[in-house]
Design an enzyme around this catalytic site. Structure first.
Site, mmCIF file in Angstrom:
data_model
loop_
_atom_site.group_PDB
_atom_site.id
_atom_site.type_symbol
_atom_site.label_atom_id
_atom_site.label_comp_id
_atom_site.label_asym_id
_atom_site.label_seq_id
_atom_site.Cartn_x
_atom_site.Cartn_y
_atom_site.Cartn_z
ATOM 1 N N ASP A 1 0.876 -1.160 0.000
ATOM 2 C CA ASP A 1 0.000 0.000 0.000
ATOM 3 C C ASP A 1 0.927 1.228 0.000
ATOM 4 O O ASP A 1 2.093 1.134 0.398
ATOM 5 C CB ASP A 1 -0.841 -0.061 1.290
ATOM 6 C CG ASP A 1 -1.633 1.190 1.516
ATOM 7 O OD1 ASP A 1 -2.471 1.504 0.673
ATOM 8 O OD2 ASP A 1 -1.397 1.862 2.544
ATOM 9 N N ASP B 1 -0.087 5.088 0.723
ATOM 10 C CA ASP B 1 -0.377 6.086 1.751
ATOM 11 C C ASP B 1 -0.435 5.415 3.132
ATOM 12 O O ASP B 1 -1.274 4.556 3.366
ATOM 13 C CB ASP B 1 -1.725 6.739 1.399
ATOM 14 C CG ASP B 1 -2.339 7.517 2.524
ATOM 15 O OD1 ASP B 1 -1.710 8.457 3.005
ATOM 16 O OD2 ASP B 1 -3.474 7.180 2.924
#
Ligand code: B16
Ligand code: MG
Length: 218
Positions: A15, A17
């Protein structure tokens, strides 16, 4: 959810952010500015619910306490307004915003021969990767621009695995969002969680720092 300790992953899907860089603070500031203008309450607890969630689904959460329903065109304009604020904050980022422990972990995993991908809900992924000096680093980038369903739907991670040429069970997802961990599990993948999702014990592995990935992955 804990797999055998001997599990051999061949690909790691990160991922963006809240895992690779801390753009989550900029999301908070940009949503807070919009919420203040609209006169609706918004705090860090509510911001946590936006982790991994698409921009329009995030707006719906921000508008939960707004007194009247808004037309789709008005909502699109508000989302665009938030994104302009967010992008002006992203523009201040430099390679110094790639944390040293993240950089060291990525390089160590690459040296072990693992294939590395991004699996992010963000449509700003290409811009962020350029800002922090990771443009072209990953073997695959699956993001908000190539999906029709946001986390907790597994689409973004399944596409990342496919781009890497791997089966879902050969991949480990690294996430900070509960919605992201759920997406990984729904896609048949293990999840190593950090931050908020680790505290919620949402992962197959719940890490206290990203460098612990080096203990999980051979
Ligand atoms: P954008 P991730 C997600 O990124 C964020 O966590 C979430 O807060 C945001 O709403 C979403 O991207 C969409 O971002 O507005 O830039 O398209 O955690 O999946 O890397
Ligand atoms: Mg995240």
């Amino acid at each position: 959810m804990v797999k055998a300790q001997t599990m051999q992953y061949q690909g790691i899907i990160f991922d963006l952010d809240g895992v690779i860089c801390f753009t989550d603070e900029y999301h908070y500031q940009a949503w807070k500015r919009l919420a203040d203008e609209l006169g609706v309450a918004f705090d860090r607890e509510k911001n946590n619910r936006l982790r991994g969630v698409s921009r329009m689904a995030s707006l719906d959460i921000v508008l939960e306490d707004y007194p009247e329903p808004l037309a789709e065109a008005e909502k699109l304009a508000l989302a665009e307004q938030k994104n302009e604020t967010y992008k002006s904050l992203l523009a201040t980022m430099t390679p110094a915003d790639l944390p040293e422990d993240v950089k060291a972990t990525l390089l160590a995993l690459r040296a072990r021969g693992l294939r590395l991908a991004i699996g992010s809900s963000s449509k700003n992924t290409p811009f962020i990767l350029r800002q922090i000096g990771l443009d072209g680093f990953f073997d695959a980038v699956s993001d908000g621009n190539n999906i029709s369903k946001s986390k907790p739907d597994p689409e973004v991670f399944l596409k990342a695995a496919q781009m890497l040429g791997l089966e879902p069970e050969q991949c480990l997802v690294v996430e900070d969002a509960v919605a992201g961990a759920e997406a990984a599990h729904r896609g048949g993948m293990d999840a190593a969680c950090v931050g908020d999702a680790s505290q919620a014990k949402a992962g197959t592995y719940n890490l206290s720092s990203i460098t612990e990935l080096l203990n999980v992955v051979k």
